[in-house]
Motif scaffolding. Sequence first.
Motif, PDB file in Angstrom:
ATOM      1  N   PHE A  65     -11.741  -3.625 -12.523  1.00 49.52           N
ATOM      2  CA  PHE A  65     -13.045  -4.104 -12.969  1.00 49.52           C
ATOM      3  C   PHE A  65     -13.586  -5.199 -12.057  1.00 49.52           C
ATOM      4  O   PHE A  65     -14.785  -5.245 -11.766  1.00 49.52           O
ATOM      5  N   ASP A  66     -12.709  -6.095 -11.612  1.00 52.16           N
ATOM      6  CA  ASP A  66     -13.162  -7.195 -10.755  1.00 52.16           C
ATOM      7  C   ASP A  66     -13.780  -6.670  -9.464  1.00 52.16           C
ATOM      8  O   ASP A  66     -14.788  -7.185  -8.988  1.00 52.16           O
ATOM      9  N   ASP A  67     -13.168  -5.648  -8.893  1.00 59.41           N
ATOM     10  CA  ASP A  67     -13.687  -5.073  -7.651  1.00 59.41           C
ATOM     11  C   ASP A  67     -15.041  -4.405  -7.885  1.00 59.41           C
ATOM     12  O   ASP A  67     -15.968  -4.548  -7.079  1.00 59.41           O
ATOM     13  N   ILE A  68     -15.167  -3.701  -9.005  1.00 57.95           N
ATOM     14  CA  ILE A  68     -16.432  -3.029  -9.332  1.00 57.95           C
ATOM     15  C   ILE A  68     -17.544  -4.058  -9.525  1.00 57.95           C
ATOM     16  O   ILE A  68     -18.648  -3.921  -8.993  1.00 57.95           O
ATOM     17  N   ARG A  69     -17.259  -5.121 -10.276  1.00 51.37           N
ATOM     18  CA  ARG A  69     -18.278  -6.153 -10.516  1.00 51.37           C
ATOM     19  C   ARG A  69     -18.650  -6.867  -9.225  1.00 51.37           C
ATOM     20  O   ARG A  69     -19.821  -7.154  -8.973  1.00 51.37           O
ATOM     21  N   PHE A  80     -22.737   3.657  -4.599  1.00 45.72           N
ATOM     22  CA  PHE A  80     -21.536   3.094  -5.229  1.00 45.72           C
ATOM     23  C   PHE A  80     -21.433   3.518  -6.693  1.00 45.72           C
ATOM     24  O   PHE A  80     -20.345   3.856  -7.183  1.00 45.72           O
ATOM     25  N   ILE A  81     -22.551   3.525  -7.397  1.00 42.39           N
ATOM     26  CA  ILE A  81     -22.550   3.924  -8.807  1.00 42.39           C
ATOM     27  C   ILE A  81     -22.156   5.389  -8.950  1.00 42.39           C
ATOM     28  O   ILE A  81     -21.326   5.751  -9.797  1.00 42.39           O
ATOM     29  N   TYR A  82     -22.730   6.247  -8.115  1.00 43.55           N
ATOM     30  CA  TYR A  82     -22.381   7.670  -8.177  1.00 43.55           C
ATOM     31  C   TYR A  82     -20.896   7.883  -7.880  1.00 43.55           C
ATOM     32  O   TYR A  82     -20.215   8.663  -8.551  1.00 43.55           O
ATOM     33  N   ASP A  83     -20.395   7.175  -6.872  1.00 41.31           N
ATOM     34  CA  ASP A  83     -18.979   7.323  -6.511  1.00 41.31           C
ATOM     35  C   ASP A  83     -18.067   6.863  -7.646  1.00 41.31           C
ATOM     36  O   ASP A  83     -17.043   7.482  -7.933  1.00 41.31           O
ATOM     37  N   THR A  84     -18.448   5.766  -8.287  1.00 40.63           N
ATOM     38  CA  THR A  84     -17.594   5.190  -9.331  1.00 40.63           C
ATOM     39  C   THR A  84     -17.618   6.016 -10.611  1.00 40.63           C
ATOM     40  O   THR A  84     -16.582   6.215 -11.256  1.00 40.63           O
ATOM     41  N   ILE A  85     -18.791   6.510 -10.976  1.00 40.82           N
ATOM     42  CA  ILE A  85     -18.917   7.226 -12.246  1.00 40.82           C
ATOM     43  C   ILE A  85     -18.637   8.718 -12.103  1.00 40.82           C
ATOM     44  O   ILE A  85     -17.919   9.308 -12.912  1.00 40.82           O
ATOM     45  N   ASN A 126     -12.486  11.786 -18.776  1.00 44.36           N
ATOM     46  CA  ASN A 126     -12.554  11.676 -20.223  1.00 44.36           C
ATOM     47  C   ASN A 126     -13.698  10.767 -20.643  1.00 44.36           C
ATOM     48  O   ASN A 126     -14.233   9.990 -19.859  1.00 44.36           O
ATOM     49  N   PHE A 127     -14.037  10.881 -21.908  1.00 50.07           N
ATOM     50  CA  PHE A 127     -15.193  10.178 -22.453  1.00 50.07           C
ATOM     51  C   PHE A 127     -14.998   8.672 -22.427  1.00 50.07           C
ATOM     52  O   PHE A 127     -15.934   7.914 -22.198  1.00 50.07           O
ATOM     53  N   GLU A 128     -13.761   8.216 -22.665  1.00 53.85           N
ATOM     54  CA  GLU A 128     -13.497   6.784 -22.687  1.00 53.85           C
ATOM     55  C   GLU A 128     -13.748   6.156 -21.316  1.00 53.85           C
ATOM     56  O   GLU A 128     -14.325   5.076 -21.213  1.00 53.85           O
ATOM     57  N   TYR A 129     -13.299   6.843 -20.261  1.00 55.25           N
ATOM     58  CA  TYR A 129     -13.535   6.323 -18.910  1.00 55.25           C
ATOM     59  C   TYR A 129     -15.036   6.192 -18.653  1.00 55.25           C
ATOM     60  O   TYR A 129     -15.513   5.168 -18.164  1.00 55.25           O
ATOM     61  N   LEU A 130     -15.764   7.232 -18.995  1.00 56.05           N
ATOM     62  CA  LEU A 130     -17.211   7.236 -18.780  1.00 56.05           C
ATOM     63  C   LEU A 130     -17.876   6.091 -19.534  1.00 56.05           C
ATOM     64  O   LEU A 130     -18.737   5.383 -19.002  1.00 56.05           O
ATOM     65  N   ASN A 131     -17.472   5.883 -20.770  1.00 53.56           N
ATOM     66  CA  ASN A 131     -18.059   4.816 -21.584  1.00 53.56           C
ATOM     67  C   ASN A 131     -17.745   3.436 -21.033  1.00 53.56           C
ATOM     68  O   ASN A 131     -18.623   2.591 -20.880  1.00 53.56           O
ATOM     69  N   ILE A 132     -16.482   3.201 -20.753  1.00 54.45           N
ATOM     70  CA  ILE A 132     -16.050   1.862 -20.344  1.00 54.45           C
ATOM     71  C   ILE A 132     -16.675   1.464 -19.011  1.00 54.45           C
ATOM     72  O   ILE A 132     -17.170   0.343 -18.847  1.00 54.45           O
ATOM     73  N   ILE A 133     -16.679   2.386 -18.055  1.00 52.05           N
ATOM     74  CA  ILE A 133     -17.274   2.090 -16.751  1.00 52.05           C
ATOM     75  C   ILE A 133     -18.777   1.858 -16.886  1.00 52.05           C
ATOM     76  O   ILE A 133     -19.343   0.922 -16.311  1.00 52.05           O
ATOM     77  N   SER A 134     -19.442   2.705 -17.667  1.00 47.55           N
ATOM     78  CA  SER A 134     -20.894   2.584 -17.834  1.00 47.55           C
ATOM     79  C   SER A 134     -21.265   1.253 -18.467  1.00 47.55           C
ATOM     80  O   SER A 134     -22.190   0.564 -18.021  1.00 47.55           O
ATOM     81  N   ILE A 135     -20.553   0.894 -19.522  1.00 50.99           N
ATOM     82  CA  ILE A 135     -20.845  -0.362 -20.212  1.00 50.99           C
ATOM     83  C   ILE A 135     -20.571  -1.552 -19.300  1.00 50.99           C
ATOM     84  O   ILE A 135     -21.304  -2.545 -19.307  1.00 50.99           O
ATOM     85  N   ASP A 136     -19.539  -1.444 -18.468  1.00 50.76           N
ATOM     86  CA  ASP A 136     -19.255  -2.547 -17.553  1.00 50.76           C
ATOM     87  C   ASP A 136     -20.376  -2.712 -16.529  1.00 50.76           C
ATOM     88  O   ASP A 136     -20.733  -3.834 -16.162  1.00 50.76           O
ATOM     89  N   PHE A 137     -20.952  -1.610 -16.075  1.00 52.07           N
ATOM     90  CA  PHE A 137     -22.114  -1.697 -15.182  1.00 52.07           C
ATOM     91  C   PHE A 137     -23.285  -2.384 -15.890  1.00 52.07           C
ATOM     92  O   PHE A 137     -23.985  -3.214 -15.298  1.00 52.07           O
ATOM     93  N   ILE A 138     -23.515  -2.035 -17.148  1.00 55.10           N
ATOM     94  CA  ILE A 138     -24.596  -2.662 -17.916  1.00 55.10           C
ATOM     95  C   ILE A 138     -24.355  -4.164 -18.042  1.00 55.10           C
ATOM     96  O   ILE A 138     -25.257  -4.984 -17.830  1.00 55.10           O
ATOM     97  N   GLU A 171     -26.366  11.921 -15.301  1.00 51.97           N
ATOM     98  CA  GLU A 171     -27.471  11.312 -16.045  1.00 51.97           C
ATOM     99  C   GLU A 171     -27.174   9.849 -16.368  1.00 51.97           C
ATOM    100  O   GLU A 171     -28.074   9.004 -16.358  1.00 51.97           O
ATOM    101  N   ARG A 172     -25.920   9.553 -16.640  1.00 51.04           N
ATOM    102  CA  ARG A 172     -25.541   8.150 -16.877  1.00 51.04           C
ATOM    103  C   ARG A 172     -25.744   7.325 -15.610  1.00 51.04           C
ATOM    104  O   ARG A 172     -26.234   6.197 -15.668  1.00 51.04           O
ATOM    105  N   SER A 173     -25.345   7.885 -14.489  1.00 49.95           N
ATOM    106  CA  SER A 173     -25.532   7.184 -13.215  1.00 49.95           C
ATOM    107  C   SER A 173     -27.007   6.899 -12.976  1.00 49.95           C
ATOM    108  O   SER A 173     -27.387   5.794 -12.559  1.00 49.95           O
TER     109      SER A 173
END
Length: 377
Positions: free
Chosen positions: A160-164, A182-187, A198-210, A246-248
């Motif tokens: 997470f620290d690297d992404i932020r 970077f967003i497309y690559d990460t998500i 999985n759905f959890e990965y998608l949710n957690i990464i997306s929320i961290d971007f927000i 679409e999330r990206s």
Amino acid sequence: DEQIVENFNFYNIPIQADKFEIISIHINKLDTQVSNKQRLLSLIETVIRSVENTLCDYKNCAVFSDSTYNINVLLGFNQGQSIIEQNIEVICQTIRDNLLFEMNLPVTIFYSRKYDGYQNIYRCYYETKYLIKYTQGIMDMGIISYDNFISISIPVSINFDDIRSKTLKYLRANEITSLRAFIYDTICKPFVSSASSNFEYLNIISIDFIMTGIMFLQENKTAIREVFHKYFNPINEISEISNPIERSNFIIHYYEDILNYISANKISSGKSMVKKCMELVEQNISNPSLSVKWLASQLYINENYLSRVFHKEAGIFLIKYINNQRLIKAKYYLDHDYNSMQAVSQMTGFSDPLYFSKCFKKKYGVAPSKYIKMVDK
């Protein structure tokens, strides 16, 4: 939530600490506990008082409810606290036991990860909200931590620290093209591998971007409702989107709107960064770890870059500014009847009283021990 916005906007936090964590208390089967709203509010107030009494020995905490009738505890941690005070599991278990035995009230308790700095309090809060939303099937587990949930739910490790750090770097430089890639690559890229799609990965990464976007807005002294309409909730909206592409796109448009607003209002990223630094210095003046390196870690920015920007905007080297602020605060304490040199040195972040004395004399021309006598006269 409006209460969170009002209480925690721009570091107006009711406690002072180096690290923060949030506990969220969910009352199980709340609809069966009360029959009307008045009784519900009365129950919430009773629970808050009970939790405050349980935590009466903890100086750095604030208890509040939110719009979903969860009771939240913001905990602050400083260096030098006992292991018991820093053991979140012990705190959660104590709260849960007391509510069960005193009020016969079954609850599930969620807690976030522990983060450095005031700017991450939003992140703590939304981690507990995420747990409440996506762990409905395991509400009887009693105590659920975000770390445990991630380790069970996501088969890949996330830095997470690297992404932020990278996201903030692109936002500060207004490099939307690099940010988009970077967003497309990460998500999206992890979904090529079925092991991590999985759905959890998608949710957690997306929320961290927000949340990183909110952190960037805080840097620029801008509330999210200034950029978007009052009822815009990016967390809820993005949770409704299941497709990673679409999330990206949602996140990219979210960042573009933020950057356009800041650009239109001519908010200088350099000046806002310096102002943020000064706030962090003031809030953490007693922290012996306060340094250029520590500030850089709080802002997810390169240490040398931070030093250059601060010197350019403020006209003083950051390390010198920190030391000056420590000494100004020390003089203030000595002027106001604090006559223990050792206590004052600790209160201003000097771990060595002799070094404090040397710095004080260099700045004010007199040793603090002599200055105390001068003030007494």
